[in-house]
Design an enzyme around this catalytic site. Structure first.
Site, PDB file in Angstrom:
ATOM      1  CE  LYS A 158       7.895 -12.056 -49.189  1.00  0.00           C
ATOM      2  NZ  LYS A 158       8.910 -11.078 -48.434  1.00  0.00           N
ATOM      3  CE  LYS A 176      13.314 -16.997 -42.218  1.00  0.00           C
ATOM      4  NZ  LYS A 176      12.992 -15.879 -42.811  1.00  0.00           N
ATOM      5  CE  LYS A 178      20.572 -12.344 -43.109  1.00  0.00           C
ATOM      6  NZ  LYS A 178      19.714 -13.590 -43.391  1.00  0.00           N
ATOM      7  CG  ASP A 202       9.955 -20.757 -49.965  1.00  0.00           C
ATOM      8  OD1 ASP A 202       9.687 -21.721 -49.106  1.00  0.00           O
ATOM      9  OD2 ASP A 202       9.400 -20.441 -51.039  1.00  0.00           O
TER      10      ASP A 202
END
Length: 290
Positions: free
Chosen positions: A8, A13, A39, A126
């Protein structure tokens, strides 16, 4: 070995990926981490700055691959981990999956894609389409980052479905879940009981994990000046050791959405039936039953 890390959005992460990459390097492996997010901040805690992206570099070379050199796109990070940022299309245009494909294509052109013991793809958010799932086309294993909350496990279930779909075409396996910054694991355990899969590690609720991202450093680098953090590094080393053991992994069978919603919401709404009488997870507010 190629690993794709999913979870998510905002679950941690990139922080987890960077620390796992260093842990693998500490075990003597040559590691490349590829950030797959427009990003382009996946490798920030490894390099300390936002490195140029593959797409930016290709655009500057007018997409002449022969004019791109390894040092144009591969940057050395902390602990000897090499870093690449795929970048992405402009907001609202293009496909992230195309960018991942171009990144792999360029690394192959540079004879770099097969030079590493481990390539780790850090993938945004996701899995909502085939584009976001593109890194799974190259991966041997998927690792899902989650916490002990409703939304993160709901996302994990969708990612598990994508792993199952991709496993039809090549030998992809889910290595397991990693719980990140959570004081409890009861909901995680409830989920894996219904959808069997390994739990590689559950990292405790440690503020330094979040702070490391702000500082632009990994836990391993912070531990050099704060030896009290060495015990946190052991969690990542444990994950690395499990990965290097080449686990059998699983092809998960996801839980249907409505069934999963009922399973997770019932866990919150009927705490006594689930052995929970107090300290219900604070993120109950994350969902509302209408």
């Amino acid at each position: 070995m190629k690993i794709a890390v999913y979870g998510k959005g905002g679950i941690g992460k990139s922080t987890t990926s960077c620390n796992i990459s260093i842990a693998l390097a500490r075990r003597g492996k040559k590691v490349l981490q590829i950030g797959c997010d427009p990003k382009h901040d996946s490798t920030f805690t490894l390099t300390g700055f936002l490195i140029p992206t593959i797409i930016d570099t290709l655009q500057s070379k007018d997409y002449h691959y022969e004019n791109v050199w390894p040092e144009d796109v591969i940057y050395k990070g902390y602990g000897g981990v090499d870093c690449v940022e795929a970048g992405g299309p402009p907001a609202g245009a293009g496909c992230g999956g195309y960018v991942v494909g171009e990144t792999v294509k360029l690394l192959k052109e540079l004879n770099a894609f097969y030079e590493y013991d481990i390539i780790l793809f850090d993938v945004l958010g996701d899995v909502v389409c085939g584009g976001f799932a593109a890194p799974l086309n190259y991966a041997d294993y998927c690792i899902i980052i989650t916490d002990n909350g409703f939304d993160a496990l709901f996302a994990a279930n969708r990612i598990a479905a994508s792993v199952r779909e991709k496993a039809h075409t090549h030998p992809l396996r889910l290595a397991g879940l990693v719980g990140n910054r959570t004081s409890k694991r009861d909901l995680i355990d409830k989920y894996v009981e219904a959808c069997p899969m390994p739990v590689l590690e559950v990292l405790p609720l440690i503020e330094d994990i979040r702070v490391s991202r702000v500082k632009g450093k990994t836990l391993f680098e912070m531990a050099e000046s704060q030896p009290t953090l060495n015990y946190v590094c052991e969690f990542y080393l444990n994950i690395a050791d499990q990965i290097l053991s080449q686990p059998e992994g699983v092809v998960p069978k996801e839980i249907p959405d409505r069934e999963l919603f009922s399973l997770l919401s019932d866990f919150y709404l009927n705490p006594i039936n689930n052995g929970k009488t107090e300290n219900i997870e604070k993120n109950l507010y994350d969902f509302t039953i209408i």
